[in-house]
Design a protein around this motif. Structure first.
Motif, short mmCIF file in Angstrom:
data_model
loop_
_atom_site.label_atom_id
_atom_site.label_comp_id
_atom_site.label_asym_id
_atom_site.label_seq_id
_atom_site.Cartn_x
_atom_site.Cartn_y
_atom_site.Cartn_z
N LEU A 119 -12.49 -44.67 30.32
CA LEU A 119 -12.58 -45.94 30.55
C LEU A 119 -11.39 -46.84 29.91
O LEU A 119 -10.74 -46.39 29.25
CB LEU A 119 -14.06 -46.45 29.78
CG LEU A 119 -15.19 -45.81 30.40
CD1 LEU A 119 -16.52 -45.86 29.34
CD2 LEU A 119 -15.44 -46.21 31.80
N PHE A 120 -11.29 -47.84 30.40
CA PHE A 120 -10.31 -48.92 29.85
C PHE A 120 -9.09 -48.54 30.53
O PHE A 120 -8.04 -49.13 30.42
CB PHE A 120 -10.03 -49.01 28.36
CG PHE A 120 -11.41 -49.25 27.77
CD1 PHE A 120 -12.05 -50.60 27.98
CD2 PHE A 120 -12.09 -48.37 27.09
CE1 PHE A 120 -13.10 -50.78 27.12
CE2 PHE A 120 -13.21 -48.87 26.09
CZ PHE A 120 -13.70 -49.93 26.52
N ARG A 121 -8.66 -47.38 31.28
CA ARG A 121 -7.51 -46.80 31.75
C ARG A 121 -6.88 -47.58 32.69
O ARG A 121 -5.56 -48.06 32.73
CB ARG A 121 -7.58 -45.45 32.01
CG ARG A 121 -6.46 -44.56 31.45
CD ARG A 121 -6.72 -43.19 31.58
NE ARG A 121 -6.61 -42.44 30.46
CZ ARG A 121 -6.78 -41.03 30.49
NH1 ARG A 121 -6.96 -40.66 31.52
NH2 ARG A 121 -6.56 -40.41 29.57
N THR A 122 -7.62 -47.99 33.78
CA THR A 122 -7.02 -48.60 34.97
C THR A 122 -7.71 -49.99 35.29
O THR A 122 -8.81 -49.78 34.97
CB THR A 122 -7.24 -47.63 36.23
OG1 THR A 122 -8.39 -47.37 36.49
CG2 THR A 122 -6.44 -46.35 35.93
N PRO A 123 -7.26 -50.90 35.84
CA PRO A 123 -7.99 -51.95 36.44
C PRO A 123 -9.28 -51.55 37.25
O PRO A 123 -10.40 -52.11 37.20
CB PRO A 123 -6.96 -52.54 37.46
CG PRO A 123 -5.84 -52.41 37.08
CD PRO A 123 -5.73 -50.79 36.63
N ALA A 124 -9.17 -50.54 37.90
CA ALA A 124 -10.26 -50.02 38.93
C ALA A 124 -11.34 -49.56 37.83
O ALA A 124 -12.63 -49.81 37.92
CB ALA A 124 -10.05 -48.86 39.72
N ALA A 125 -10.89 -48.71 36.73
CA ALA A 125 -11.88 -48.08 35.87
C ALA A 125 -12.46 -49.58 35.07
O ALA A 125 -13.74 -49.40 34.63
CB ALA A 125 -11.29 -47.31 34.96
N ARG A 126 -11.56 -50.49 34.72
CA ARG A 126 -12.33 -51.63 33.98
C ARG A 126 -13.36 -52.26 34.92
O ARG A 126 -14.40 -52.85 34.39
CB ARG A 126 -11.34 -52.79 33.51
CG ARG A 126 -10.37 -51.89 32.44
CD ARG A 126 -9.65 -53.14 31.72
NE ARG A 126 -8.46 -53.60 32.41
CZ ARG A 126 -7.23 -52.88 32.37
NH1 ARG A 126 -7.12 -51.82 31.73
NH2 ARG A 126 -6.44 -53.21 33.21
N LYS A 130 -17.52 -52.74 33.99
CA LYS A 130 -18.47 -54.00 34.28
C LYS A 130 -19.41 -53.74 34.88
O LYS A 130 -20.55 -54.13 34.44
CB LYS A 130 -17.36 -55.05 34.74
CG LYS A 130 -18.09 -56.33 35.49
CD LYS A 130 -18.06 -57.57 34.45
CE LYS A 130 -18.78 -58.80 34.84
NZ LYS A 130 -20.18 -58.45 35.09
N ALA A 131 -19.60 -53.22 35.95
CA ALA A 131 -20.68 -52.78 36.55
C ALA A 131 -21.58 -51.78 35.74
O ALA A 131 -22.95 -51.96 35.71
CB ALA A 131 -20.21 -51.87 37.95
N ILE A 132 -20.98 -50.69 35.11
CA ILE A 132 -21.90 -49.84 34.29
C ILE A 132 -22.54 -50.72 33.06
O ILE A 132 -23.58 -50.56 32.75
CB ILE A 132 -20.92 -48.98 33.71
CG1 ILE A 132 -20.54 -47.70 34.68
CG2 ILE A 132 -21.51 -48.02 32.40
CD1 ILE A 132 -19.58 -46.76 34.44
N ARG A 133 -21.61 -51.51 32.63
CA ARG A 133 -21.99 -52.62 31.46
C ARG A 133 -23.42 -53.36 32.02
O ARG A 133 -24.48 -53.52 31.36
CB ARG A 133 -21.26 -53.30 31.00
CG ARG A 133 -21.41 -54.20 29.59
CD ARG A 133 -20.40 -54.99 29.27
NE ARG A 133 -20.85 -55.79 28.15
CZ ARG A 133 -20.28 -55.26 26.84
NH1 ARG A 133 -19.64 -54.37 26.54
NH2 ARG A 133 -20.79 -55.88 25.65
N ASP A 134 -23.31 -53.83 33.17
CA ASP A 134 -24.21 -54.63 33.71
C ASP A 134 -25.50 -53.79 33.76
O ASP A 134 -26.70 -54.28 33.60
CB ASP A 134 -23.73 -55.50 34.96
CG ASP A 134 -22.86 -56.38 34.81
OD1 ASP A 134 -22.60 -56.82 33.80
OD2 ASP A 134 -22.09 -56.71 35.75
N GLN A 135 -25.34 -52.55 34.58
CA GLN A 135 -26.42 -51.83 34.75
C GLN A 135 -27.21 -51.48 33.22
O GLN A 135 -28.44 -51.47 33.26
CB GLN A 135 -26.07 -50.58 35.31
CG GLN A 135 -26.86 -49.70 36.06
CD GLN A 135 -26.13 -48.59 36.72
OE1 GLN A 135 -24.86 -48.39 36.95
NE2 GLN A 135 -26.99 -47.58 37.01
#
Ligand SMILES: Nc1ncnc2c1ncn2[C@@H]1O[C@H](COP(=O)(O)OP(=O)(O)OP(=O)(O)O)[C@@H](O)[C@H]1O
Ligand SMILES: [Mg+2]
Length: 254
Positions: A119-126, A130-135
């Motif tokens: 996590l946090f590594r790339t913009p795609a991962a970020r 966000k999607a994971i956090r929302d879920q």
């Protein structure tokens, strides 16, 4: 026409610890879409069976197939990624992480180390984060953990830990959920909610294998198997099981 294989099939599963035989030729199916219960006195082998199905222990005899494919060589992580997820008799939470982060781990279906590295590594991962956090936020709401979501899991009561563990297990939408004594440590109101969640998750398509000493909760199961000293001695609906003379004698104590 070829019949669909059951979601999970146990065939003649046996296990022993040293000289102690814990499971003897245990066979049963968990059909897709079912709630299957497993009851039995303390020490009858219920958790050992869960450990075998989820990959913590390799069985010394017999075979297990999931969606018709042998599971023997699959690791715990591979089983979890294939949708086979379990909870523990003593809830396992990441004590230092917040409630929300614990649930996020369930969204990732990865080990904690891998998740924190990735996590946090790339913009795609970020973006994914966000999607994971929302879920995970939605799951906290659903399991009434929202007010606790920023607290470390280590500060929760036994009942709250149990609910957190269940929320983390179901957030990744497993196909087969194994629940080991999910009502232990819960109060009456929490057990009622747990019952509702089990029924709702099942109605949404989740197949559930439930171990419980709580006979009231066990009435959610469509079929119940009774283990006694490592052997299945009776199978059927909960009401049929409760009338079975052998079960009454060895388990219900009446
Ligand atoms: N790792 C182990 N090493 C040795 N013996 C073990 C081990 N795990 C379990 N056992 C023994 O195997 C038997 C079955 O234990 P298991 O935990 O599977 O029972 P259970 O049906 O889940 O009981 P409970 O209702 O108390 O949770 C018990 O006699 C237990 O002491
Ligand atoms: Mg157990």
């Amino acid at each position: 026409m070829r019949a669909e294989p059951p979601l999970l099939r146990l065939e003649a599963v046996g296990h022993h610890f040293g000289g102690l035989t814990v499971l003897r030729s245990v066979s049963f199916d968990v059909p897709a879409g079912a709630i299957v219960g497993l009851i039995g006195p303390n020490g009858s082998g219920k958790t050992t069976l869960f450990n075998i199905v989820s990959g913590y222990i390799r069985p010394l005899a017999g075979s297990i197939t999931y969606r018709g494919t042998p599971l023997e060589r699959e690791t715990i992580q591979q089983r979890s990624q294939a949708g086979l997820v379990r909870t523990f008799q003593t809830p396992q939470v990441f004590e230092q992480m917040t409630v929300l982060e614990n649930v996020m781990v369930g969204c990732c279906k990865l080990t904690r180390t891998r998740m924190l590295q990735d996590l946090f590594r790339t913009p795609a991962a970020r973006g994914q984060m966000k999607a994971i956090r929302d879920q995970a936020e939605a799951a906290c709401e659903r399991f009434r953990l929202a007010s606790l979501r920023h607290q470390p899991a280590g500060s929760l009561t036994a009942g709250q830990r149990r609910i957190l563990e269940i929320a983390r297990a179901v957030v990744g939408r497993p196909s087969l959920l194994l629940l080991d004594e999910p009502s232990a440590g819960l109060n009456m109101q929490e057990i009622e909610s747990l019952r509702d969640w089990i029924v709702r998750l099942n109605a949404d398509g989740m197949t559930i294998l439930l171990v419980s000493h709580d006979m009231g909760l066990m009435t959610v199961a469509h079929t119940v198997h009774t283990l006694y000293f490592g052997e299945i001695i009776a199978s059927g609906s909960m009401s049929a099981i409760q009338r079975d003379p052998r079960v009454r004698e060895v388990y219900l104590g009446v």
